[in-house]
Design a protein around this motif. Sequence first.
Motif, PDB file in Angstrom:
ATOM      1  N   SER A  22       0.780  -1.243   0.114  1.00 51.96           N
ATOM      2  CA  SER A  22      -0.224  -0.083  -0.007  1.00 51.96           C
ATOM      3  C   SER A  22       0.717   1.342   0.293  1.00 51.96           C
ATOM      4  O   SER A  22       0.854   2.402  -0.921  1.00 51.96           O
ATOM      5  CB  SER A  22      -0.896   0.078   1.284  1.00 51.96           C
ATOM      6  N   PRO A  64      -5.722  -1.086  -3.229  1.00 53.52           N
ATOM      7  CA  PRO A  64      -4.696  -1.170  -3.767  1.00 53.52           C
ATOM      8  C   PRO A  64      -4.565  -2.053  -4.740  1.00 53.52           C
ATOM      9  O   PRO A  64      -4.080  -3.448  -3.994  1.00 53.52           O
ATOM     10  CB  PRO A  64      -4.038  -1.042  -2.717  1.00 53.52           C
ATOM     11  N   TYR A  75      -6.080   3.238   1.488  1.00 49.94           N
ATOM     12  CA  TYR A  75      -5.590   1.329   1.184  1.00 49.94           C
ATOM     13  C   TYR A  75      -5.451   0.189   1.951  1.00 49.94           C
ATOM     14  O   TYR A  75      -5.892  -1.205   2.127  1.00 49.94           O
ATOM     15  CB  TYR A  75      -3.549   1.939   0.020  1.00 49.94           C
TER      16      TYR A  75
END
Length: 662
Positions: free
Chosen positions: A24, A424, A607
Amino acid sequence: MVSRATLMFVLLAAASPAASQVTSREIAETADISGVTASPDGKWIAYRIERPSTLTNRIDVDWYLVAADGRTSPRRLGRTGTALWNDAGVVEPGEAKWTPDSKQIVVRALVDGRIALWSSPVDGSGFRQLAAGDGDIEAYAFDSSGLLVMRMGPSRDLIARTEEAEREAGILVDGQSDLAQPLFRGALINGRAASQRFSNDWFDRAPLLASAPRAFTARSPQGMERPATASEEALLAPPPNPVALLTSDLPAILRAALEDRGVCKTKVGCAAELPRLSWVLPMDNGNSVVALHDADYRQTLLRWTAKPGRLTKLIASDGLLAGSQKYFIPCTAAGTALFCVEAASALPPRLVRIGADGSRQVIDSPNPNPDHDGLLAETIVWQVSGSRASGVLIRPKIPGRLPLFVTYYTCAGYLRGGVGNEWPLRALAAHGIAALCINAVPGDTEKDARYRRGLEAIEAATKLLSDRGIVDASRVGMGGLSFGSEVTMWATTHSDALKAVSIASVQMEPAYYWFNARPGRETFADNIRKVWGAGSPDDTPDAWKELSPALNIDRIRAPILMQFPEQEARLSIELISRLATSRKGEAHIFPYAPHIKVEPRQKLAAYERNLDWFRYWLKGEIDPAPDKAGQYQRWAKLLPAATPGSTTRNQRSTSPISINRK
């Protein structure tokens, strides 16, 4: 000179980049390129690299210079503060203008809390402040003699005093008031907490005093300043919006040649198989370079030779060839060569030089190459009710059926997290969850048809991948922003296909209407009627019952994660509260965030939470980090429960391709 604090950030940015982009943090720190500009003499190309940092929570910008012949390496000119972004959260591209003698570039930059002009000679000796004032410089241009024309906004002190005066006197609620966000300094504008208002009848926003008179100044090459004349002010007129370019805007002979090749005349509503016009770049002697893109946003460049009037293919890409990450921004020409930002689903942004023969030379590649990260990215195509549908699938190179995550809207350029960059995708794939980004299927724009088409595309893609033995159709999750979030919630309330959901945008519900329907916002009500077929909730309750997920909580079977910007979250208070009280979801609200989250740390948080959410619901995996224990305790109380017996796989970052690096 750039401040000492700015110099410190230069040193921070000098650290080596990560080896790949499957975590991420690595995805959140992907660098972008923009502002590609040729010198008047055609010898130099300037460009900007934007580098987000989750360490500093800044998007730092660095300018570079490279010889147009491509024979030498780029030269770093220096850092000029941090990136600006617009009211929707889209980073403003770099803007550099050359002095007519090609000896210096001048950029508009946010440094130490104000937007000023900074100049650098081509020898790379460093940026120095060229012009600044009590207000931010909003626009600038040179004429052929080297005269610099500038437009300056209201003073920063006046804006601050006006904001305080409103706070003390009480703010009149009118058509410009955005009741869904804090009215006093509820947004980050040019690096400071500031007040903003609606700038039209929809959701565009502008700072306080945006309509106040501006000061226009002209400065001679010798440094003498005076008020600009009307003709000099005209140099600052904005160019036409490039996204609106149509074949009808082109010379008749070029228009005819493109339309003879089947290029769509409208861009919107085009048949899937037809190419679309991206941009046109005029060259010498009436020639041009024309960029086309297909339904998958893969671009092809054509040379237009005015005499005898011929289009020839120059180069094609598996992704974008443009002036930035936006497909409609033209590349830059220097002589017969083009300088373009290239990006594709598995290719992070890089600057390339394209020769007259179509040869490609990589000039700068500021991101790690993902070729060896153990992931496969492929374009897939299928049929939806007789129409072509397409998307990009990212998955690990391992056998067996995988859970599937889907996002829906557009899949252009380098795929980080779908539209808005919230999920992500590569990190999901690295953790054994196939990630599919679906391009919106063209067709009828009537609301139900758009949503049904989206759901059909999701179901058909899932079946296709299941039939290929790639995914497990019983473990499918979905996320979306803006229109993508509407399709996500439609699928959630009209299908049992989804096992977990995440959205980043508010939804249509009665509160959404009443936050906005008042005198001065008439276009809002008109748009609701035209696009969604609804009047007020009092007048058309059935329409709102059909549209609103908040009024259909009983039809929701999947747990829902909401990660909303504070500027919009109050519009969906019914959905937030009804999901919470029925134990079907939870909400996280990001202060100061616009429609698209832009601060690196907020992006990283979104994310990470999305990654944890879908690992938990689709694989039964728990990250044992102590600071995450609370989220799993909350999620365990949501319905349905996590997959029984699967939560024993609780290694912190274990994945099919061993990405435990951070």
